[in-house]
Design an enzyme around this catalytic site. Structure first.
Site, short mmCIF file in Angstrom:
data_model
loop_
_atom_site.label_atom_id
_atom_site.label_comp_id
_atom_site.label_asym_id
_atom_site.label_seq_id
_atom_site.Cartn_x
_atom_site.Cartn_y
_atom_site.Cartn_z
N HIS A 422 -5.46 14.26 -5.99
CA HIS A 422 -4.85 14.22 -4.66
C HIS A 422 -4.84 12.79 -4.12
CE1 HIS A 422 -4.03 16.09 -0.61
NE2 HIS A 422 -4.47 14.89 -0.23
N GLU A 423 -5.99 12.12 -4.17
CA GLU A 423 -6.06 10.76 -3.65
C GLU A 423 -5.27 9.78 -4.52
OE1 GLU A 423 -7.16 10.30 -0.77
OE2 GLU A 423 -8.05 12.28 -0.56
#
Length: 614
Positions: A422-423
């Site tokens: 996600h990051e």
């Protein structure tokens, strides 16, 4: 202070003793001598049950050993009593019953038990009346001003202690010049503003610059909060206002500073139910006092608020608060100057470049920057360092933005991999878009409520935004969810905050900024607010249902376009996405330099495989 504390302790001690004495007075008295008639008393003496007879007036006390065993009554003289006892066959004196005359004796124990409670209650009433007299004296001071006076002889704060608000200091330098040499302005017929309103968000230094103005001018400084005027008693606020301005006029030239003036300066007539409340009377008195200054009175009123929109128009008209000084969030130059002020007296390491920190803190107020330096000093002490390094300063930025690290939070491998991808999706999309900010740090160490976070480093402070910049912001915001879908074939709740942010930006583009090609340059919706509460209560729709549907369609189109762009970028770079995510899983935090190096490394052209679940 010690005398008052001693008197208070004595007061409570008296109460305790009085209660104990009352309790003893009501307790049943221990059994005393047996009361009998005179003839029984004589029989007891004859039988040898009495060693000594004491005559106390009309009362006879029979004593055996050291204990009083019986009592009787006898009316007559001592000679008559002795004759009667002798006739009854009782030998008095040596070899018989000892006879003692004690006609004047007193029962001191009974007297003490009877009168000590009265004495204690008398002392208690004395203290109560004395306290009431003191309270009555305080009642006359209740309507006095609570303003705190700072003498201008030895200023503790001047303009040298204020940084990042050069424009505001320039505006207030005229006030300082007027207080120092008013004849310079009066000779030209100029009138200094009677009131100056300091406007700005919380923590930007409104109170600090007001104190610095008084310190720079070297005049007395009266400081009070708007809420200190208003009490539950009618008329107290107005009386305190009169007293404050009377004190100021007697000590002119001086500065009166009212912090959070919106507490008493809101629109009149906006009270719930339409009542004329105490706050409005206080505001009316402020208006009268400010308008009552003559041109020769060297009293300047400074006030601070972060809600100028709810102030009464009569307070803002010329002749009262003539000048409005906006103290906004500092720019990069101002942030560096503020950091230098708060870093004075603190040992900084050679690598601790405050300009780098200023670039990493857009949107920080002066209070945030002061807290940042303090947190860095605490971290340096925790690491047993003798100075404050760049690492501590950057870590303190993360603490201020997101909260302390939560390394103890237990996360399974599947969730950890989800957070990493996600990051990485945010960071990789930002790198591939021309209008996005550069990536400064990626981390999957939990902070506050966030499982992971990506921090960007703007190259400059922006005040205007373009359509292309907003599109790239939407793409970067939604890239985290897109990365989850590409890597795992499903999405999670981790993108909830991203979706809220993207929806808000897209709706503002359409309804506030006129950036919709279909709807054109127009704003939609009028926001109403209740003045008394000072907050937005609802949005008034000034458009039809058909337009509302078109707004929803436009917002949906912007978000869908940004999401498809994010998916396309990450799909084209899915090998790079996997490489960075795996490095992030291994190290938990990646700095800007390492991220740039990873993007330059060659990667095998293999299909992206998700990390298996634990």
């Amino acid at each position: 202070m010690k005398a008052k504390r001693w008197q208070g302790s004595l007061f409570y001690l008296l109460i305790l003793v009085a209660v104990v004495a009352l309790a003893f007075s009501f307790l049943p008295i221990s059994k005393g001598p047996e009361e009998v008639d005179f003839y029984t008393f004589v029989d007891k003496a004859k039988r040898g049950e009495i060693d000594t007879i004491q005559q106390q007036g009309n009362k006879l006390v029979g004593v055996r050993g050291d204990e009083k065993v019986t009592e009787a009554s006898f009316v007559g003289t001592t000679k008559e009593l002795m004759d009667t006892l002798t006739e009854a066959g009782i030998t008095l004196g040596e070899g018989g019953v000892k006879f003692i005359v004690n006609a004047g004796g007193f029962d001191w124990g009974g007297i003490l038990i009877s009168f000590i409670p009265l004495v204690l209650f008398g002392a208690l009433l004395f203290f109560l009346f004395r306290s009431a007299r003191g309270a009555n004296t305080q009642a006359f001071n209740f309507a006095k001003s609570r303003a705190r006076l700072a003498s201008g002889d030895k200023p503790t704060i001047t303009f040298e202690d204020v940084a990042g608000v050069d424009e505001a200091k320039g505006e207030l330098e005229e006030v300082v010049e007027f207080l120092r040499s008013p004849e310079k302005f009066l000779a030209l017929g100029a009138r200094i503003p009677r009131g100056i309103l300091l406007v700005g968000p919380p923590g930007c230094g409104k109170t600090l610059i007001a104190k610095a103005t008084a310190g720079q001018a070297g005049v007395p400084f009266y400081s009070i909060s708007g809420s200190e005027f208003v009490e539950m008693f009618v008329g107290v606020g107005a009386s305190r206002v009169r007293d404050l301005f009377d004190q100021a006029k007697r000590n002119a030239p001086c500065i009166v500073f009212v912090d959070e003036i919106d507490a008493v300066g809101r629109h009149r007539g906006a009270g719930l139910g339409g009542g004329h409340d105490e706050r409005e009377q206080t505001l009316n008195q402020i208006l009268v006092e400010m308008d009552g200054f003559d041109s020769s009175t060297n009293v300047i009123v400074l006030a601070a608020t972060n809600r100028p929109d709810i102030l009464d128009p009569a307070l803002l008209r010329p002749g009262r608060f003539d000048r409005h000084v906006v103290i906004d969030q500092p720019d990069i130059k101002g942030r560096k100057a503020i950091l230098e002020v708060h870093a004075k007296g603190k040992p900084l390491a050679k690598e601790a470049d405050l300009e780098v920190i200023a670039k990493q803190t857009p949107g920080f107020s002066g209070a945030d920057l002061a807290n940042l330096i303090n947190e860095a000093a605490i971290l340096a002490a925790r690491h047993d360092r003798k100075d404050i390094g760049l690492t501590e300063l950057e870590d303190s930025i993360d603490r201020v933005i997101a909260g302390p690290e939560k390394k103890g939070r237990v996360i399974n491998n599947k969730e950890k991999a989800l957070i990493a991808y996600h990051e990485t999706g945010h960071a990789l999309a930002s790198k591939m878009l021309p209008n996005a900010d550069p990536v400064h740090k990626i981390s999957i160490v939990a902070r506050g409520m966030m499982g992971g976070w990506t921090r960007f480093l703007p190259t400059e402070d922006r005040h205007l935004w373009t359509h292309a910049q907003f599109e790239d912001i939407l793409t970067v915001t939604l890239a985290g969810r897109a990365a989850e879908e590409i890597a795992f074939g499903e999405v999670t709740t981790g993108a909830q905050n991203d979706l809220e942010k993207a929806t808000s930006v897209a709706r503002k583009m359409v309804t506030e900024y006129g950036m919709s090609k279909k709807l054109g340059p127009r704003t939609f919706g009028k926001r109403d607010e209740l003045v008394f509460l000072g907050r937005e209560i609802h949005e008034q729709r000034n458009y039809s249902e058909k337009v509302a549907e078109e707004i929803d369609e436009e917002v949906h189109a912007l978000i869908q376009h940004a999401y498809h762009t994010a998916r396309r970028i990450l799909t084209e770079n899915k090998e790079r996405l996997k490489l960075v995510a795996e490095r992030l899983l291994d190290k938990e935090t990646i700095e800007e330099a390492e991220f740039e190096a990873l993007l330059k490394e060659p990667v095998p052209s293999a299909e992206l495989q998700a990390t298996p679940a634990s």
